[in-house]
Scaffold this motif. Structure first.
Motif, mmCIF file in Angstrom:
data_model
loop_
_atom_site.group_PDB
_atom_site.id
_atom_site.type_symbol
_atom_site.label_atom_id
_atom_site.label_comp_id
_atom_site.label_asym_id
_atom_site.label_seq_id
_atom_site.Cartn_x
_atom_site.Cartn_y
_atom_site.Cartn_z
ATOM 1 N N ASP A 61 1.113 -0.832 -0.003
ATOM 2 C CA ASP A 61 0.066 -0.046 -0.239
ATOM 3 C C ASP A 61 0.385 0.947 -0.312
ATOM 4 O O ASP A 61 0.561 2.476 -0.818
ATOM 5 N N VAL A 62 2.327 0.995 0.605
ATOM 6 C CA VAL A 62 3.010 2.823 1.426
ATOM 7 C C VAL A 62 3.742 2.798 -0.636
ATOM 8 O O VAL A 62 3.806 3.581 -1.355
ATOM 9 N N LYS A 63 4.320 1.355 -0.697
ATOM 10 C CA LYS A 63 4.689 1.021 -2.450
ATOM 11 C C LYS A 63 3.490 2.288 -3.126
ATOM 12 O O LYS A 63 3.751 3.379 -4.343
ATOM 13 N N TYR A 64 2.427 1.950 -3.190
ATOM 14 C CA TYR A 64 1.357 2.034 -4.262
ATOM 15 C C TYR A 64 1.590 3.446 -3.847
ATOM 16 O O TYR A 64 1.358 4.803 -5.377
ATOM 17 N N GLU A 65 1.125 4.490 -2.808
ATOM 18 C CA GLU A 65 1.037 5.325 -2.956
ATOM 19 C C GLU A 65 2.046 6.393 -2.946
ATOM 20 O O GLU A 65 2.061 7.253 -3.213
ATOM 21 N N ILE A 66 3.522 5.657 -3.131
ATOM 22 C CA ILE A 66 4.031 6.667 -3.800
ATOM 23 C C ILE A 66 4.072 7.017 -5.204
ATOM 24 O O ILE A 66 5.096 7.843 -5.617
ATOM 25 N N LYS A 67 3.971 5.518 -5.804
ATOM 26 C CA LYS A 67 3.964 5.888 -7.282
ATOM 27 C C LYS A 67 2.911 7.069 -7.503
ATOM 28 O O LYS A 67 3.689 7.078 -8.891
ATOM 29 N N LYS A 68 1.571 6.760 -6.926
ATOM 30 C CA LYS A 68 1.024 7.393 -7.177
ATOM 31 C C LYS A 68 0.955 8.550 -6.960
ATOM 32 O O LYS A 68 0.689 9.657 -7.678
ATOM 33 N N GLN A 69 2.056 9.156 -6.456
ATOM 34 C CA GLN A 69 2.421 10.955 -5.244
ATOM 35 C C GLN A 69 3.154 11.021 -7.021
ATOM 36 O O GLN A 69 4.380 11.354 -6.908
ATOM 37 N N LYS A 70 2.580 12.177 -7.517
ATOM 38 C CA LYS A 70 3.609 12.835 -8.307
ATOM 39 C C LYS A 70 3.681 14.239 -8.508
ATOM 40 O O LYS A 70 4.656 15.044 -9.929
ATOM 41 N N GLU A 71 3.312 15.296 -7.578
ATOM 42 C CA GLU A 71 4.017 16.045 -7.130
ATOM 43 C C GLU A 71 5.831 16.599 -6.971
ATOM 44 O O GLU A 71 6.547 15.538 -6.642
ATOM 45 N N SER A 72 6.032 17.650 -6.852
ATOM 46 C CA SER A 72 7.710 18.007 -7.167
ATOM 47 C C SER A 72 7.477 18.204 -6.160
ATOM 48 O O SER A 72 6.807 18.885 -4.298
ATOM 49 N N THR A 73 8.287 16.867 -5.170
ATOM 50 C CA THR A 73 8.812 16.801 -3.656
ATOM 51 C C THR A 73 10.422 17.513 -3.380
ATOM 52 O O THR A 73 11.089 18.031 -4.308
ATOM 53 N N TRP A 74 10.778 17.665 -1.806
ATOM 54 C CA TRP A 74 11.865 18.183 -1.775
ATOM 55 C C TRP A 74 13.277 17.179 -2.179
ATOM 56 O O TRP A 74 14.657 18.116 -2.357
ATOM 57 N N ILE A 75 13.382 15.995 -2.914
ATOM 58 C CA ILE A 75 13.683 15.028 -2.614
ATOM 59 C C ILE A 75 14.449 16.059 -4.124
ATOM 60 O O ILE A 75 15.526 15.804 -5.044
ATOM 61 N N ASN A 76 13.469 15.922 -5.147
ATOM 62 C CA ASN A 76 13.457 16.316 -6.298
ATOM 63 C C ASN A 76 14.102 17.449 -6.618
ATOM 64 O O ASN A 76 15.103 17.392 -7.359
ATOM 65 N N GLU A 77 13.576 18.945 -5.837
ATOM 66 C CA GLU A 77 14.598 19.882 -5.810
ATOM 67 C C GLU A 77 15.451 19.804 -5.016
ATOM 68 O O GLU A 77 16.742 20.115 -5.655
ATOM 69 N N ALA A 78 16.147 19.740 -4.503
ATOM 70 C CA ALA A 78 17.152 18.667 -3.981
ATOM 71 C C ALA A 78 18.185 18.587 -4.976
ATOM 72 O O ALA A 78 19.382 18.406 -4.824
ATOM 73 N N VAL A 79 17.518 16.826 -5.142
ATOM 74 C CA VAL A 79 18.210 16.971 -6.901
ATOM 75 C C VAL A 79 19.129 18.054 -7.862
ATOM 76 O O VAL A 79 20.124 17.791 -8.440
ATOM 77 N N TYR A 80 17.981 18.091 -7.781
ATOM 78 C CA TYR A 80 17.988 19.408 -9.270
ATOM 79 C C TYR A 80 19.470 20.439 -8.587
ATOM 80 O O TYR A 80 19.627 20.830 -9.522
ATOM 81 N N PHE A 81 19.219 20.714 -7.100
ATOM 82 C CA PHE A 81 20.242 21.911 -6.747
ATOM 83 C C PHE A 81 21.313 21.119 -7.173
ATOM 84 O O PHE A 81 22.481 22.047 -7.624
#
Length: 134
Positions: free
Chosen positions: A92-112
């Motif tokens: 269930d947790v894996k499904y919720e993580i895959k479903k989430q499509k908004e930009s997270t702070w991890i994506n922003e940190a990777v971009y930075f």
């Protein structure tokens, strides 16, 4: 309507009085020189590595000890672990993580990290030095 990139999301958020502490820090670091970015990254990396080593040992001992005690209690039939239910919760947790499509702070940190390589390399070097010094 065109899809927003991570950079657009960061720039849009940072124009609103820095609502997030990470965004405020990233904006301050972004505006400094390359050598200052390297120095800031190295310092933050060293502190992070040093504390990761100190806290990591204690945490790993606690987690490892807890797992051993839990398995011993399970083997002695003091408790019964329903592994099917545990696996369902993980799915269930894996499904919720895959479903989430908004930009997270991890994506922003990777971009930075990709955009400001001098800060990133300084952080990585400092982190490794921090792990090595105890």
């Amino acid at each position: 309507m065109a899809s927003k990139t991570v950079e657009d999301a960061i720039l849009q958020r940072t124009n609103h009085n820095h609502p997030n502490i990470f965004e405020k820090i990233f904006c301050e670091i972004r505006d400094t020189t390359s050598s200052n970015q390297m120095l800031i990254g190295m310092s933050l990396g060293w502190v992070s590595g040093f504390f990761a080593l100190k806290i990591g040992r204690t945490t790993m001992m606690a987690i490892g000890g807890g797992m051993i005690l839990l398995e011993m209690a399970n083997a002695n039939k003091l408790i019964k672990i329903n592994w099917d239910r545990v696996n369902e919760n993980f799915e269930d947790v894996k499904y919720e993580i895959k479903k989430q499509k908004e930009s997270t702070w991890i994506n922003e940190a990777v971009y930075f990290a990709e955009k400001y390589t001098s800060f990133s390399s300084g952080f990585l070097g400092g982190f490794l030095i921090g792990l090595g010094s105890h």
